[in-house]
Motif scaffolding. Structure first.
Motif, PDB file in Angstrom:
ATOM      1  N   MET A  64       0.840  -1.204   0.000  1.00  0.00           N
ATOM      2  CA  MET A  64       0.000   0.000   0.000  1.00  0.00           C
ATOM      3  C   MET A  64       0.872   1.250   0.000  1.00  0.00           C
ATOM      4  SD  MET A  64      -2.518   1.376   3.020  1.00  0.00           S
ATOM      5  CE  MET A  64      -1.118   1.484   4.133  1.00  0.00           C
ATOM      6  N   HIS A  65       1.878   1.298   0.856  1.00  0.00           N
ATOM      7  CA  HIS A  65       2.756   2.461   0.914  1.00  0.00           C
ATOM      8  C   HIS A  65       3.454   2.674  -0.430  1.00  0.00           C
ATOM      9  CE1 HIS A  65       2.232   2.186   5.280  1.00  0.00           C
ATOM     10  NE2 HIS A  65       2.709   3.407   5.345  1.00  0.00           N
ATOM     11  N   ARG A  66       3.998   1.591  -0.977  1.00  0.00           N
ATOM     12  CA  ARG A  66       4.725   1.707  -2.252  1.00  0.00           C
ATOM     13  C   ARG A  66       3.799   2.154  -3.375  1.00  0.00           C
ATOM     14  NH1 ARG A  66       7.886  -3.401  -0.425  1.00  0.00           N
ATOM     15  NH2 ARG A  66       9.886  -2.460   0.168  1.00  0.00           N
ATOM     16  N   ALA A  67       2.594   1.596  -3.435  1.00  0.00           N
ATOM     17  CA  ALA A  67       1.647   1.955  -4.494  1.00  0.00           C
ATOM     18  C   ALA A  67       1.164   3.397  -4.364  1.00  0.00           C
ATOM     19  CB  ALA A  67       0.453   0.995  -4.481  1.00  0.00           C
ATOM     20  N   SER A  68       1.301   3.976  -3.181  1.00  0.00           N
ATOM     21  CA  SER A  68       0.888   5.374  -2.984  1.00  0.00           C
ATOM     22  C   SER A  68       1.974   6.354  -3.422  1.00  0.00           C
ATOM     23  CB  SER A  68       0.535   5.631  -1.516  1.00  0.00           C
ATOM     24  OG  SER A  68       1.719   5.699  -0.739  1.00  0.00           O
ATOM     25  N   GLY A  69       3.150   5.820  -3.787  1.00  0.00           N
ATOM     26  CA  GLY A  69       4.244   6.676  -4.232  1.00  0.00           C
ATOM     27  C   GLY A  69       5.399   6.763  -3.258  1.00  0.00           C
ATOM     28  N   ALA A  70       5.263   6.148  -2.099  1.00  0.00           N
ATOM     29  CA  ALA A  70       6.359   6.150  -1.122  1.00  0.00           C
ATOM     30  C   ALA A  70       7.348   5.030  -1.468  1.00  0.00           C
ATOM     31  CB  ALA A  70       5.820   5.936   0.288  1.00  0.00           C
ATOM     32  N   ALA A  71       8.588   5.245  -1.158  1.00  0.00           N
ATOM     33  CA  ALA A  71       9.585   4.187  -1.260  1.00  0.00           C
ATOM     34  C   ALA A  71       9.749   3.599   0.135  1.00  0.00           C
ATOM     35  CB  ALA A  71      10.907   4.736  -1.768  1.00  0.00           C
ATOM     36  N   VAL A  72       9.895   2.295   0.210  1.00  0.00           N
ATOM     37  CA  VAL A  72      10.053   1.628   1.504  1.00  0.00           C
ATOM     38  C   VAL A  72      11.259   0.700   1.431  1.00  0.00           C
ATOM     39  CG1 VAL A  72       9.009   0.069   3.202  1.00  0.00           C
ATOM     40  CG2 VAL A  72       7.561   1.682   1.942  1.00  0.00           C
ATOM     41  N   ARG A  73      12.164   0.889   2.373  1.00  0.00           N
ATOM     42  CA  ARG A  73      13.266  -0.059   2.584  1.00  0.00           C
ATOM     43  C   ARG A  73      13.033  -0.658   3.954  1.00  0.00           C
ATOM     44  NH1 ARG A  73      18.638   3.247   1.589  1.00  0.00           N
ATOM     45  NH2 ARG A  73      18.315   3.210   3.818  1.00  0.00           N
ATOM     46  N   ALA A  74      12.794  -1.954   3.994  1.00  0.00           N
ATOM     47  CA  ALA A  74      12.449  -2.600   5.264  1.00  0.00           C
ATOM     48  C   ALA A  74      13.357  -3.777   5.527  1.00  0.00           C
ATOM     49  CB  ALA A  74      10.993  -3.062   5.227  1.00  0.00           C
ATOM     50  N   GLY A  75      13.514  -4.095   6.808  1.00  0.00           N
ATOM     51  CA  GLY A  75      14.325  -5.219   7.228  1.00  0.00           C
ATOM     52  C   GLY A  75      13.632  -6.559   7.074  1.00  0.00           C
ATOM     53  N   ALA A  76      12.375  -6.550   6.613  1.00  0.00           N
ATOM     54  CA  ALA A  76      11.619  -7.789   6.397  1.00  0.00           C
ATOM     55  C   ALA A  76      10.544  -7.524   5.353  1.00  0.00           C
ATOM     56  CB  ALA A  76      10.985  -8.264   7.705  1.00  0.00           C
ATOM     57  N   ASP A  77      10.039  -8.600   4.760  1.00  0.00           N
ATOM     58  CA  ASP A  77       9.006  -8.471   3.728  1.00  0.00           C
ATOM     59  C   ASP A  77       7.627  -8.191   4.300  1.00  0.00           C
ATOM     60  OD1 ASP A  77      10.896  -8.997   1.772  1.00  0.00           O
ATOM     61  OD2 ASP A  77      10.463 -11.154   1.736  1.00  0.00           O
ATOM     62  N   ARG A  78       7.463  -8.409   5.590  1.00  0.00           N
ATOM     63  CA  ARG A  78       6.160  -8.256   6.238  1.00  0.00           C
ATOM     64  C   ARG A  78       6.351  -7.580   7.593  1.00  0.00           C
ATOM     65  NH1 ARG A  78       1.333 -10.427   5.495  1.00  0.00           N
ATOM     66  NH2 ARG A  78       2.066 -11.815   3.856  1.00  0.00           N
ATOM     67  N   ALA A  79       5.361  -6.819   8.003  1.00  0.00           N
ATOM     68  CA  ALA A  79       5.409  -6.133   9.295  1.00  0.00           C
ATOM     69  C   ALA A  79       5.460  -7.143  10.436  1.00  0.00           C
ATOM     70  CB  ALA A  79       4.185  -5.233   9.457  1.00  0.00           C
ATOM     71  N   ALA A  80       6.398  -6.913  11.344  1.00  0.00           N
ATOM     72  CA  ALA A  80       6.540  -7.709  12.559  1.00  0.00           C
ATOM     73  C   ALA A  80       7.196  -6.809  13.599  1.00  0.00           C
ATOM     74  CB  ALA A  80       7.397  -8.946  12.319  1.00  0.00           C
ATOM     75  N   PRO A  81       6.859  -6.962  14.869  1.00  0.00           N
ATOM     76  CA  PRO A  81       7.477  -6.120  15.891  1.00  0.00           C
ATOM     77  C   PRO A  81       9.000  -6.144  15.807  1.00  0.00           C
ATOM     78  CG  PRO A  81       5.666  -7.350  16.834  1.00  0.00           C
ATOM     79  CD  PRO A  81       5.884  -7.899  15.440  1.00  0.00           C
ATOM     80  N   GLY A  82       9.596  -4.946  15.840  1.00  0.00           N
ATOM     81  CA  GLY A  82      11.041  -4.808  15.794  1.00  0.00           C
ATOM     82  C   GLY A  82      11.615  -4.609  14.409  1.00  0.00           C
ATOM     83  N   VAL A  83      10.826  -4.834  13.369  1.00  0.00           N
ATOM     84  CA  VAL A  83      11.316  -4.616  12.006  1.00  0.00           C
ATOM     85  C   VAL A  83      11.525  -3.119  11.809  1.00  0.00           C
ATOM     86  CG1 VAL A  83      10.705  -4.698   9.545  1.00  0.00           C
ATOM     87  CG2 VAL A  83      10.249  -6.672  11.015  1.00  0.00           C
ATOM     88  N   THR A  84      12.717  -2.755  11.348  1.00  0.00           N
ATOM     89  CA  THR A  84      12.984  -1.344  11.060  1.00  0.00           C
ATOM     90  C   THR A  84      12.767  -1.096   9.577  1.00  0.00           C
ATOM     91  OG1 THR A  84      15.338  -1.759  10.787  1.00  0.00           O
ATOM     92  CG2 THR A  84      14.607  -1.040  12.967  1.00  0.00           C
ATOM     93  N   LEU A  85      12.369   0.124   9.276  1.00  0.00           N
ATOM     94  CA  LEU A  85      12.131   0.496   7.898  1.00  0.00           C
ATOM     95  C   LEU A  85      12.389   1.976   7.722  1.00  0.00           C
ATOM     96  CD1 LEU A  85       8.376   0.944   7.214  1.00  0.00           C
ATOM     97  CD2 LEU A  85       9.107  -0.071   9.340  1.00  0.00           C
ATOM     98  N   GLU A  86      12.592   2.348   6.471  1.00  0.00           N
ATOM     99  CA  GLU A  86      12.692   3.753   6.109  1.00  0.00           C
ATOM    100  C   GLU A  86      11.667   3.989   5.022  1.00  0.00           C
ATOM    101  OE1 GLU A  86      16.428   6.259   5.497  1.00  0.00           O
ATOM    102  OE2 GLU A  86      15.699   5.896   3.450  1.00  0.00           O
ATOM    103  N   VAL A  87      10.779   4.923   5.283  1.00  0.00           N
ATOM    104  CA  VAL A  87       9.768   5.324   4.312  1.00  0.00           C
ATOM    105  C   VAL A  87      10.209   6.672   3.776  1.00  0.00           C
ATOM    106  CG1 VAL A  87       7.324   5.859   3.958  1.00  0.00           C
ATOM    107  CG2 VAL A  87       7.988   4.124   5.642  1.00  0.00           C
ATOM    108  N   SER A  88      10.213   6.808   2.455  1.00  0.00           N
ATOM    109  CA  SER A  88      10.606   8.092   1.886  1.00  0.00           C
ATOM    110  C   SER A  88       9.562   8.560   0.892  1.00  0.00           C
ATOM    111  CB  SER A  88      11.997   8.035   1.251  1.00  0.00           C
ATOM    112  OG  SER A  88      12.034   7.108   0.210  1.00  0.00           O
ATOM    113  N   VAL A  89       9.321   9.847   0.921  1.00  0.00           N
ATOM    114  CA  VAL A  89       8.372  10.477   0.003  1.00  0.00           C
ATOM    115  C   VAL A  89       9.046  11.675  -0.635  1.00  0.00           C
ATOM    116  CG1 VAL A  89       6.299   9.696   1.215  1.00  0.00           C
ATOM    117  CG2 VAL A  89       7.368  11.822   1.893  1.00  0.00           C
TER     118      VAL A  89
END
Length: 183
Positions: A64-89
């Protein structure tokens, strides 16, 4: 041996930490902490179990984030507690990347989603959740709940513009998710 010893002597890079104290507060959206701007946005994105599952998958896999135009770099393919990510717009080379960490997730029969909290270096401090609910009548509802306040000079300077942009982004996410569920 020298290469091994030199790697031991390098100082570890400091791990970013959460930049606020009220960790997990979006899990009880009726009791968001005082002293923050609050955001609640809800949108119907579909109807029925298949729409609910498609929406939950899009939310928790960053689609959803990516399709909205945001770039996402995440430490995992799916949300899980402790996963870090960087969202950029932003556009082109003018992108603002913001570091976050997943605080909680919900993978339930009628509720799917997650919340991330801001890490040091994020221009805001606070938490934001993205939840899909399957209501008793089959309505699939997407809700964004957030609390935040400025953490940098430029977000303080932007003042009331930041909440307007946050609300616009929440609406965009709802429209994007509706499109993904239908398509």
């Amino acid at each position: 041996m020298t290469r091994f010893l030199s790697s031991l002597s390098r100082p570890a890079r400091p791990r970013p930490s959460l930049s606020y104290r009220e960790v997990g507060a979006t899990g009880t959206p009726d009791h968001l902490p005082e002293g923050y701007h609050h955001l609640r946005h809800s949108a119907v994105v579909g109807h029925g179990r298949a729409a609910f599952e498609a929406a939950g998958e899009a939310v928790t896999t960053w689609r959803m984030h990516r399709a909205s135009g945001a770039a996402v770099r995440a430490g995992a393919d799916r949300a899980a507690p402790g996963v870090t990510l960087e969202v950029s717009v932003g556009l082109g080379g003018l992108r603002l990347g913001v570091p976050c960490s997943v605080i909680w997730t919900a993978y339930e029969e009628r509720r799917t989603g997650f919340a991330y909290g801001t890490l040091t270096g994020h221009p805001e401090c606070g938490e934001e959740s993205f939840v899909v609910d399957l209501e008793p009548d089959g309505t699939v509802r997407f809700t964004v709940t957030a609390f935040s306040r400025p953490a940098t000079w430029y977000t303080r300077l932007a003042g009331p513009v930041v909440p307007v942009l946050q609300r616009a982004y929440a609406r965009r996410l709802g429209r994007t998710l509706r499109r993904l569920v239908r398509g």
